[in-house]
Design a protein around this motif. Sequence first.
Motif, PDB file in Angstrom:
ATOM      1  N   HIS A 253     -29.341 -49.150 -15.855  1.00  0.00           N
ATOM      2  CA  HIS A 253     -30.598 -49.898 -15.809  1.00  0.00           C
ATOM      3  C   HIS A 253     -30.543 -51.056 -14.822  1.00  0.00           C
ATOM      4  N   ASN A 254     -29.352 -51.532 -14.510  1.00  0.00           N
ATOM      5  CA  ASN A 254     -29.206 -52.662 -13.598  1.00  0.00           C
ATOM      6  C   ASN A 254     -29.462 -52.181 -12.170  1.00  0.00           C
ATOM      7  N   MET A 255     -30.651 -52.490 -11.659  1.00  0.00           N
ATOM      8  CA  MET A 255     -31.036 -51.934 -10.361  1.00  0.00           C
ATOM      9  C   MET A 255     -30.246 -52.533  -9.204  1.00  0.00           C
ATOM     10  N   ASP A 256     -29.734 -53.758  -9.366  1.00  0.00           N
ATOM     11  CA  ASP A 256     -28.866 -54.315  -8.326  1.00  0.00           C
ATOM     12  C   ASP A 256     -27.602 -53.479  -8.196  1.00  0.00           C
ATOM     13  N   VAL A 257     -27.041 -53.074  -9.331  1.00  0.00           N
ATOM     14  CA  VAL A 257     -25.842 -52.225  -9.323  1.00  0.00           C
ATOM     15  C   VAL A 257     -26.175 -50.869  -8.702  1.00  0.00           C
ATOM     16  N   VAL A 258     -27.294 -50.285  -9.112  1.00  0.00           N
ATOM     17  CA  VAL A 258     -27.700 -48.977  -8.596  1.00  0.00           C
ATOM     18  C   VAL A 258     -27.863 -49.007  -7.083  1.00  0.00           C
ATOM     19  N   MET A 259     -28.614 -49.973  -6.595  1.00  0.00           N
ATOM     20  CA  MET A 259     -28.899 -50.034  -5.158  1.00  0.00           C
ATOM     21  C   MET A 259     -27.648 -50.339  -4.347  1.00  0.00           C
ATOM     22  N   ASP A 260     -26.704 -51.064  -4.950  1.00  0.00           N
ATOM     23  CA  ASP A 260     -25.473 -51.430  -4.249  1.00  0.00           C
ATOM     24  C   ASP A 260     -24.480 -50.271  -4.202  1.00  0.00           C
ATOM     25  N   LEU A 261     -24.424 -49.487  -5.281  1.00  0.00           N
ATOM     26  CA  LEU A 261     -23.384 -48.459  -5.396  1.00  0.00           C
ATOM     27  C   LEU A 261     -23.808 -47.063  -4.941  1.00  0.00           C
ATOM     28  N   ALA A 262     -25.042 -46.691  -5.229  1.00  0.00           N
ATOM     29  CA  ALA A 262     -25.416 -45.277  -5.138  1.00  0.00           C
ATOM     30  C   ALA A 262     -25.587 -44.791  -3.702  1.00  0.00           C
ATOM     31  N   ASP A 263     -25.061 -43.588  -3.440  1.00  0.00           N
ATOM     32  CA  ASP A 263     -25.372 -42.873  -2.197  1.00  0.00           C
ATOM     33  C   ASP A 263     -26.733 -42.201  -2.311  1.00  0.00           C
ATOM     34  N   ARG A 264     -27.011 -41.675  -3.502  1.00  0.00           N
ATOM     35  CA  ARG A 264     -28.305 -41.043  -3.769  1.00  0.00           C
ATOM     36  C   ARG A 264     -28.763 -41.443  -5.170  1.00  0.00           C
ATOM     37  N   ILE A 265     -30.075 -41.405  -5.369  1.00  0.00           N
ATOM     38  CA  ILE A 265     -30.666 -41.754  -6.655  1.00  0.00           C
ATOM     39  C   ILE A 265     -31.649 -40.657  -7.056  1.00  0.00           C
ATOM     40  N   THR A 266     -31.586 -40.253  -8.330  1.00  0.00           N
ATOM     41  CA  THR A 266     -32.597 -39.362  -8.890  1.00  0.00           C
ATOM     42  C   THR A 266     -33.348 -40.122  -9.973  1.00  0.00           C
ATOM     43  N   VAL A 267     -34.678 -40.052  -9.919  1.00  0.00           N
ATOM     44  CA  VAL A 267     -35.528 -40.743 -10.883  1.00  0.00           C
ATOM     45  C   VAL A 267     -36.123 -39.722 -11.837  1.00  0.00           C
ATOM     46  N   LEU A 268     -35.857 -39.900 -13.139  1.00  0.00           N
ATOM     47  CA  LEU A 268     -36.478 -39.065 -14.165  1.00  0.00           C
ATOM     48  C   LEU A 268     -37.662 -39.812 -14.768  1.00  0.00           C
ATOM     49  N   ASN A 269     -38.703 -39.076 -15.082  1.00  0.00           N
ATOM     50  CA  ASN A 269     -39.859 -39.642 -15.772  1.00  0.00           C
ATOM     51  C   ASN A 269     -40.476 -38.553 -16.633  1.00  0.00           C
ATOM     52  N   ALA A 270     -40.578 -38.825 -17.929  1.00  0.00           N
ATOM     53  CA  ALA A 270     -41.162 -37.856 -18.871  1.00  0.00           C
ATOM     54  C   ALA A 270     -40.475 -36.495 -18.782  1.00  0.00           C
ATOM     55  N   GLY A 271     -39.134 -36.512 -18.607  1.00  0.00           N
ATOM     56  CA  GLY A 271     -38.354 -35.281 -18.632  1.00  0.00           C
ATOM     57  C   GLY A 271     -38.371 -34.470 -17.361  1.00  0.00           C
ATOM     58  N   GLU A 272     -38.961 -35.018 -16.289  1.00  0.00           N
ATOM     59  CA  GLU A 272     -39.017 -34.302 -15.020  1.00  0.00           C
ATOM     60  C   GLU A 272     -38.537 -35.203 -13.890  1.00  0.00           C
ATOM     61  N   VAL A 273     -38.099 -34.584 -12.779  1.00  0.00           N
ATOM     62  CA  VAL A 273     -37.662 -35.360 -11.622  1.00  0.00           C
ATOM     63  C   VAL A 273     -38.885 -35.896 -10.888  1.00  0.00           C
ATOM     64  N   LEU A 274     -38.950 -37.225 -10.808  1.00  0.00           N
ATOM     65  CA  LEU A 274     -40.051 -37.869 -10.096  1.00  0.00           C
ATOM     66  C   LEU A 274     -39.738 -37.995  -8.607  1.00  0.00           C
ATOM     67  N   ALA A 275     -38.473 -38.276  -8.298  1.00  0.00           N
ATOM     68  CA  ALA A 275     -38.060 -38.431  -6.904  1.00  0.00           C
ATOM     69  C   ALA A 275     -36.548 -38.372  -6.829  1.00  0.00           C
ATOM     70  N   SER A 276     -36.029 -38.024  -5.637  1.00  0.00           N
ATOM     71  CA  SER A 276     -34.584 -38.019  -5.414  1.00  0.00           C
ATOM     72  C   SER A 276     -34.337 -38.297  -3.939  1.00  0.00           C
ATOM     73  N   GLY A 277     -33.355 -39.168  -3.660  1.00  0.00           N
ATOM     74  CA  GLY A 277     -33.053 -39.484  -2.279  1.00  0.00           C
ATOM     75  C   GLY A 277     -32.173 -40.715  -2.169  1.00  0.00           C
ATOM     76  N   PRO A 278     -31.924 -41.202  -0.954  1.00  0.00           N
ATOM     77  CA  PRO A 278     -31.108 -42.400  -0.763  1.00  0.00           C
ATOM     78  C   PRO A 278     -31.834 -43.638  -1.286  1.00  0.00           C
ATOM     79  N   PRO A 279     -31.092 -44.734  -1.550  1.00  0.00           N
ATOM     80  CA  PRO A 279     -31.698 -45.925  -2.157  1.00  0.00           C
ATOM     81  C   PRO A 279     -32.927 -46.457  -1.434  1.00  0.00           C
ATOM     82  N   ALA A 280     -32.879 -46.545  -0.101  1.00  0.00           N
ATOM     83  CA  ALA A 280     -34.020 -47.102   0.638  1.00  0.00           C
ATOM     84  C   ALA A 280     -35.270 -46.266   0.433  1.00  0.00           C
ATOM     85  N   GLN A 281     -35.103 -44.947   0.374  1.00  0.00           N
ATOM     86  CA  GLN A 281     -36.245 -44.045   0.175  1.00  0.00           C
ATOM     87  C   GLN A 281     -36.825 -44.205  -1.226  1.00  0.00           C
ATOM     88  N   ILE A 282     -35.947 -44.346  -2.213  1.00  0.00           N
ATOM     89  CA  ILE A 282     -36.404 -44.512  -3.591  1.00  0.00           C
ATOM     90  C   ILE A 282     -37.111 -45.848  -3.767  1.00  0.00           C
TER      91      ILE A 282
END
Length: 232
Positions: A190-219
């Motif tokens: 949940h800590n978005m500072d940690v996520v944006m600092d560490l992740a090569d890619r991010i997948t966003v789930l919403n209501a059980g489905e993938v809302l978006a997936s990609g590198p931090p800047a794109q998300i």
Amino acid sequence: MILEARGLTRHFGGLRAIHAVDFDLTQGEIHALIGPNGAGKTTFVGLLSGRIPVEAGTIRFAGDDITRLPAHRRVRLGIAYTFQITSIYPRLSVHDNLALAVQQRGAADLGRETLAALERVGLAGRAAQEAGTLAYGHQRLLEIAMGLALSPRLLILDEPTQGLANAEIDAFKALVRSVVPETTVLLIEHNMDVVMDLADRITVLNAGEVLASGPPAQIRANEAVQTAYLGG
């Protein structure tokens, strides 16, 4: 790809927890899974780790179909999953908790490798302490150390920075960076500072489905993600 999921689905009664999710993990990446509360993140990693049976869809790990394998078989293949709620042995010492994990891997030198695992997360000075008496943040670090002691090919970390002080979060980020590319990391956080600092890619789930997936800047720039999760 070290892991490929296709069409993963899991309903609980009338609740659509996960629906037709496609998901890939690239060998050696740090991949974050984010989304609002109730998005299905914990159910999804439960499906990947084998703790929740798949209703529909397939999961392949290192090329092998693991869709129907139980959790303990997936651990042997190299998938380690640390829980959102700590899963240490509270009545055992910190040392003995880690020794059990090291032993499970079949270590050649149990004592030396247990000490090395303790030092890696900064808990060597607490080796004799009963694990249940540790502060919550230190219990999380012990749990991460137990996961790493298995020398996993895939380490799934569920809310690992919850309860950590800022200095401990910095140490945690350094620890995660140190295990790649030998270990692939899936981070539910949940800590978005940690996520944006560490992740090569991010997948966003919403209501059980993938809302978006990609590198931090794109998300970060995605309007649908901002509306659903980032408060934009």
